[in-house]
Structures are given as structure tokens and as C-alpha cells.
Design a protein around this motif. Structure first.
Motif, PDB file in Angstrom:
ATOM      1  N   GLU A   1     -22.420 -32.263  -3.750  1.00 58.19           N
ATOM      2  CA  GLU A   1     -22.381 -30.816  -3.917  1.00 58.19           C
ATOM      3  C   GLU A   1     -21.174 -30.202  -3.220  1.00 58.19           C
ATOM      4  O   GLU A   1     -20.610 -29.211  -3.695  1.00 58.19           O
ATOM      5  CB  GLU A   1     -23.674 -30.179  -3.398  1.00 58.19           C
ATOM      6  N   GLN A   2     -20.771 -30.783  -2.097  1.00 57.16           N
ATOM      7  CA  GLN A   2     -19.580 -30.281  -1.417  1.00 57.16           C
ATOM      8  C   GLN A   2     -18.338 -30.470  -2.284  1.00 57.16           C
ATOM      9  O   GLN A   2     -17.473 -29.594  -2.339  1.00 57.16           O
ATOM     10  CB  GLN A   2     -19.396 -30.991  -0.074  1.00 57.16           C
ATOM     11  N   ARG A   3     -18.253 -31.626  -2.966  1.00 57.82           N
ATOM     12  CA  ARG A   3     -17.108 -31.869  -3.857  1.00 57.82           C
ATOM     13  C   ARG A   3     -17.122 -30.865  -5.018  1.00 57.82           C
ATOM     14  O   ARG A   3     -16.076 -30.332  -5.393  1.00 57.82           O
ATOM     15  CB  ARG A   3     -17.130 -33.297  -4.383  1.00 57.82           C
ATOM     16  N   ARG A   4     -18.308 -30.619  -5.577  1.00 52.67           N
ATOM     17  CA  ARG A   4     -18.400 -29.661  -6.665  1.00 52.67           C
ATOM     18  C   ARG A   4     -18.098 -28.254  -6.176  1.00 52.67           C
ATOM     19  O   ARG A   4     -17.452 -27.460  -6.868  1.00 52.67           O
ATOM     20  CB  ARG A   4     -19.786 -29.722  -7.302  1.00 52.67           C
ATOM     21  N   MET A   5     -18.559 -27.945  -4.979  1.00 57.51           N
ATOM     22  CA  MET A   5     -18.319 -26.624  -4.411  1.00 57.51           C
ATOM     23  C   MET A   5     -16.825 -26.379  -4.208  1.00 57.51           C
ATOM     24  O   MET A   5     -16.323 -25.270  -4.424  1.00 57.51           O
ATOM     25  CB  MET A   5     -19.063 -26.488  -3.087  1.00 57.51           C
ATOM     26  N   SER A   6     -16.108 -27.423  -3.797  1.00 59.49           N
ATOM     27  CA  SER A   6     -14.668 -27.267  -3.579  1.00 59.49           C
ATOM     28  C   SER A   6     -13.930 -27.033  -4.892  1.00 59.49           C
ATOM     29  O   SER A   6     -12.859 -26.430  -4.898  1.00 59.49           O
ATOM     30  CB  SER A   6     -14.114 -28.517  -2.884  1.00 59.49           C
ATOM     31  N   ARG A   7     -14.536 -27.493  -6.014  1.00 63.66           N
ATOM     32  CA  ARG A   7     -13.897 -27.298  -7.318  1.00 63.66           C
ATOM     33  C   ARG A   7     -14.202 -25.915  -7.887  1.00 63.66           C
ATOM     34  O   ARG A   7     -13.310 -25.229  -8.372  1.00 63.66           O
ATOM     35  CB  ARG A   7     -14.345 -28.373  -8.311  1.00 63.66           C
ATOM     36  N   ASN A   8     -15.480 -25.511  -7.855  1.00 63.58           N
ATOM     37  CA  ASN A   8     -15.839 -24.245  -8.507  1.00 63.58           C
ATOM     38  C   ASN A   8     -15.878 -23.051  -7.551  1.00 63.58           C
ATOM     39  O   ASN A   8     -16.140 -21.922  -7.983  1.00 63.58           O
ATOM     40  CB  ASN A   8     -17.187 -24.373  -9.227  1.00 63.58           C
ATOM     41  N   LYS A   9     -15.619 -23.310  -6.271  1.00 66.35           N
ATOM     42  CA  LYS A   9     -15.512 -22.236  -5.274  1.00 66.35           C
ATOM     43  C   LYS A   9     -16.779 -21.393  -5.161  1.00 66.35           C
ATOM     44  O   LYS A   9     -16.723 -20.228  -4.793  1.00 66.35           O
ATOM     45  CB  LYS A   9     -14.327 -21.312  -5.608  1.00 66.35           C
ATOM     46  N   GLN A  10     -17.930 -21.973  -5.462  1.00 64.05           N
ATOM     47  CA  GLN A  10     -19.188 -21.246  -5.346  1.00 64.05           C
ATOM     48  C   GLN A  10     -19.890 -21.595  -4.037  1.00 64.05           C
ATOM     49  O   GLN A  10     -19.677 -22.669  -3.470  1.00 64.05           O
ATOM     50  CB  GLN A  10     -20.087 -21.548  -6.538  1.00 64.05           C
ATOM     51  N   ALA A  11     -20.744 -20.690  -3.592  1.00 63.48           N
ATOM     52  CA  ALA A  11     -21.422 -20.875  -2.313  1.00 63.48           C
ATOM     53  C   ALA A  11     -22.508 -21.946  -2.406  1.00 63.48           C
ATOM     54  O   ALA A  11     -23.037 -22.227  -3.478  1.00 63.48           O
ATOM     55  CB  ALA A  11     -22.043 -19.560  -1.870  1.00 63.48           C
ATOM     56  N   MET A  12     -22.808 -22.552  -1.285  1.00 66.61           N
ATOM     57  CA  MET A  12     -23.940 -23.466  -1.182  1.00 66.61           C
ATOM     58  C   MET A  12     -24.613 -23.239   0.171  1.00 66.61           C
ATOM     59  O   MET A  12     -23.935 -23.075   1.192  1.00 66.61           O
ATOM     60  CB  MET A  12     -23.501 -24.927  -1.302  1.00 66.61           C
ATOM     61  N   SER A  13     -25.932 -23.189   0.174  1.00 64.77           N
ATOM     62  CA  SER A  13     -26.665 -22.937   1.414  1.00 64.77           C
ATOM     63  C   SER A  13     -27.659 -24.051   1.669  1.00 64.77           C
ATOM     64  O   SER A  13     -28.049 -24.785   0.742  1.00 64.77           O
ATOM     65  CB  SER A  13     -27.411 -21.597   1.332  1.00 64.77           C
ATOM     66  N   ILE A  14     -28.047 -24.189   2.916  1.00 68.02           N
ATOM     67  CA  ILE A  14     -29.102 -25.127   3.269  1.00 68.02           C
ATOM     68  C   ILE A  14     -30.131 -24.402   4.129  1.00 68.02           C
ATOM     69  O   ILE A  14     -29.823 -23.416   4.814  1.00 68.02           O
ATOM     70  CB  ILE A  14     -28.572 -26.374   4.009  1.00 68.02           C
ATOM     71  N   ILE A  15     -31.352 -24.897   4.036  1.00 64.86           N
ATOM     72  CA  ILE A  15     -32.439 -24.394   4.879  1.00 64.86           C
ATOM     73  C   ILE A  15     -33.020 -25.583   5.627  1.00 64.86           C
ATOM     74  O   ILE A  15     -33.399 -26.590   5.006  1.00 64.86           O
ATOM     75  CB  ILE A  15     -33.554 -23.730   4.054  1.00 64.86           C
ATOM     76  N   LEU A  16     -33.091 -25.471   6.927  1.00 67.37           N
ATOM     77  CA  LEU A  16     -33.757 -26.476   7.742  1.00 67.37           C
ATOM     78  C   LEU A  16     -35.124 -25.922   8.119  1.00 67.37           C
ATOM     79  O   LEU A  16     -35.228 -24.837   8.690  1.00 67.37           O
ATOM     80  CB  LEU A  16     -32.941 -26.796   8.996  1.00 67.37           C
ATOM     81  N   CYS A  17     -36.157 -26.668   7.759  1.00 67.29           N
ATOM     82  CA  CYS A  17     -37.535 -26.179   7.868  1.00 67.29           C
ATOM     83  C   CYS A  17     -38.344 -27.112   8.758  1.00 67.29           C
ATOM     84  O   CYS A  17     -38.255 -28.339   8.616  1.00 67.29           O
ATOM     85  CB  CYS A  17     -38.144 -26.095   6.464  1.00 67.29           C
TER      86      CYS A  17
END
Length: 331
Positions: free
Chosen positions: A186-202
Motif C-alpha cells: 500500500e505504501q508503494r501504491r500510495m507513493s504512485r497515486n498520492k492518496q492518503a492511507m491511515s492505520i488504526i491500532l486497537c
């Protein structure tokens, strides 16, 4: 290399024996195999070189049967065709090619001599030659089939082991290793499409009390139930992993921190409205969560540390909530 060496050597011997048509045929076959070898060495792709080898071998053996070769021994080279064709082109394609060659051979061998001409063989020899050729083809096909099945079984087992290595056996969610793989993708895809990504630690609140009061089997059942609930609340592109113990990690592609916070509030609401039933025991469960948004090539350890920091802020603030609270005003 084997085909080039053998046909070249036999071609030279045929020329020395003054059998010039056969010698030239074998030398030509040797050069064809040399070309196939060089193509394979240069391109590292066996598709074209394999086709050259297989089809030239079929043509060569048909020619040897037609001409008779040296003292009518040409048909003996037929038995090279099945293993080579099946090995290089696989079971289905190889059998089709062998069937075509066999049909041509039958025409050459069994039609009247004045139709095709060529070498003359005894009827008994021709029948035994065809039967032996079919037998060798059958055995080579059985061997190739067993090899293909073995390969498929090995590949399937490898995929199953890889899946097991990335799956938590209790909850059937991704484990830590699987989650890390998803995050890297997802980080590689995020670097291509410049869209945000979030995580939740539960983290499950007071989970130790559940284990102490009801036993570890009940605690495991609670984790399984939570995994099912979480899975129902996320999108198909999202991933949940059992991060360790009673901790879960949500990986949310194309999601801002504000939208991740909204998801966390849905989770709180669902858990507030339900009791987990374990063999008649009704257990109320709450969770604390920390949200963070990933940016660019930010190191994953840094992201996890931020989420972990927000998670413990939620716990210190009384549990059963998500931090940072500032997201709620924007969400």
C-alpha cells in the motif's frame, strides 16, 4: 547442445560416407539447434528456442523415416520425439504435435509407394514401429503428467504454507508478517497515486480480566468474535491484522485520518450495542484505539509509534475511545 552435437557428428560421418543428402540434412539440423541455443542464451527466454528445437526435430525425424537414413535405420530416431516434445511444450501441446507427426508418418509408411516414394520397409516393421512409437509416447505422457501434477501440488503446498505464514490461526486475520506485507504494498501504491492511507491500532480494554475471570478459551472466543465484527465493518480494500495478543491493526488505503476516526466511532457504537455470547456467558467488550495517517515514504516504525502513542492516550483518558480527539471536530 545435445541435438547440435549429435546431428553435427552424424552429418559429418554421412558426408565422409558420401551420403551427401543425409549429411547436408543433418548438418542443417545441427545449425538449427545452434541457432536455438544462441537465441536461448541471448534472450533467456525458452519459448522461441523450444519451438525451433521441437518443430525441427519433428521435421528431421519425418525426413529420416521418408529417406530411410543409413541402411533404413532412420526410423529409430523417432523415439526422441515424444520425450523432447512433451518436455519442452508440455503435455497437451506436446501430444497434439506428436499426433500430427504420427498422422504424417502413417501416410508415408502405409500409402502405396508410388504416392510418396521414399524408403521401403517391411509391413511387420512398420506396424511394430508405430506400436513402439505410441507406447513410448504413452509412457512419456504419463511421466510428463506426473511431473506436472507434482509441480502443481508443490506450488499449491507452497501457497498454502505462505498463506499460513501470513495468517493468525486463531482469528484467521492477517498476522504481523502479513500486515507488514500489505503495508509495504500500500505504501508503494500510495507513493504512485498520492492518496492518503491511515492505520488504526486497537487494543481490547481489560482483556486480562476476561482471561482471569472466564478462562483463556473464553478470551480466545472473544478475540474471534471481535475479528468477525471488525471484518463486517471495513471495506474490501481494507485489511485487519491481529497485531499481537489482544491488539488489532487496521490498514485503511485511500483513507484520511478523519475518515479513519469515523470508522473507529462506528466500532465503538457497535461494541456498545452488543454483548459477546460465549457458551451462554454475555460479555461486554470495549476497545481503545489510536489513529494516524501515513505520509509519503514515512517509515512504518514511526507510524506505528504514533498510533501506539495515541492508543495509550486513549487508555489513560479512560479507555473505550479513540485518540486523537481533534479528529472528531473535522470528521
Amino acid at each position: 547442445m545435445v541435438g547440435m552435437t549429435i546431428t553435427g557428428s552424424l552429418g559429418v560421418l554421412a558426408l565422409f560416407s558420401a551420403d551427401y543428402p543425409l549429411g547436408l540434412l543433418l548438418i542443417a539440423a545441427s545449425l538449427v539447434y545452434l541457432v536455438a541455443y544462441r537465441i536461448h542464451k541471448l534472450t533467456k527466454d525458452s519459448t522461441l528456442s523450444a519451438a525451433i528445437i521441437v518443430y525441427s526435430l519433428h521435421a528431421l525425424t519425418v525426413s529420416l523415416v521418408y529417406s530411410g537414413g543409413v541402411e533404413n535405420t532412420g526410423p529409430l530416431w523417432l523415439f526422441l520425439v515424444p520425450p523432447v516434445s512433451l518436455f519442452l511444450h508440455g503435455l497437451k501441446r506436446g501430444l497434439i504435435e506428436i499426433s500430427i507427426s504420427l498422422s504424417i508418418l502413417c501416410l508415408i509408411l502405409f500409402l502405396p509407394p508410388d504416392v510418396f516414394g521414399g524408403a521401403n520397409y517391411e509391413t511387420a516393421f512398420k506396424l511394430r514401429l508405430i506400436i513402439a512409437f505410441i507406447t513410448v509416447t504413452f509412457l512419456a505422457a504419463c511421466y510428463e503428467y506426473s511431473i506436472e501434477q507434482s509441480y502443481k501440488d508443490t506450488l499449491q503446498a507452497s501457497e498454502q504454507f505462505e498463506q499460513l505464514a501470513r495468517t493468525d490461526q486463531l482469528t484467521k486475520l492477517c498476522n504481523r508478517r502479513g500486515a507488514l506485507t500489505v503495508i509495504e504494498q500500500e505504501q508503494r501504491r500510495m507513493s504512485r497515486n498520492k492518496q492518503a492511507m491511515s492505520i488504526i491500532l486497537c487494543d481490547v480494554d481489560h482483556f486480562k480480566k476476561v482471561n482471569d475471570q472466564y478462562g483463556h478459551n473464553t478470551g480466545d472466543a472473544v478475540l474471534i468474535s471481535l475479528a468477525e465484527t471488525f471484518t463486517q465493518l471495513i471495506r474490501k480494500q481494507d485489511t485487519i491484522a491481529r497485531w499481537g495478543g489482544e491488539e488489532f491493526l487496521f490498514v485503511l488505503p485511500e483513507t484520511s485520518a478523519e475518515n479513519a476516526y469515523i470508522l473507529s466511532q462506528k466500532i465503538h457504537q457497535v461494541l456498545q450495542d452488543q454483548l459477546i455470547d460465549v457458551e451462554g456467558i454475555k460479555i461486554a467488550v470495549t476497545v481503545s484505539m489510536g489513529v494516524t495517517e501515513m505520509h509519503g515514504n514515512q517509515a512504518f516504525d514511526e507510524i506505528i509509534n504514533q498510533a501506539d502513542k495515541h492508543l495509550y492516550e486513549a487508555k489513560r483518558a479512560g479507555r473505550n475511545q479513540t485518540m486523537p480527539k481533534t479528529l472528531s471536530t473535522e470528521g
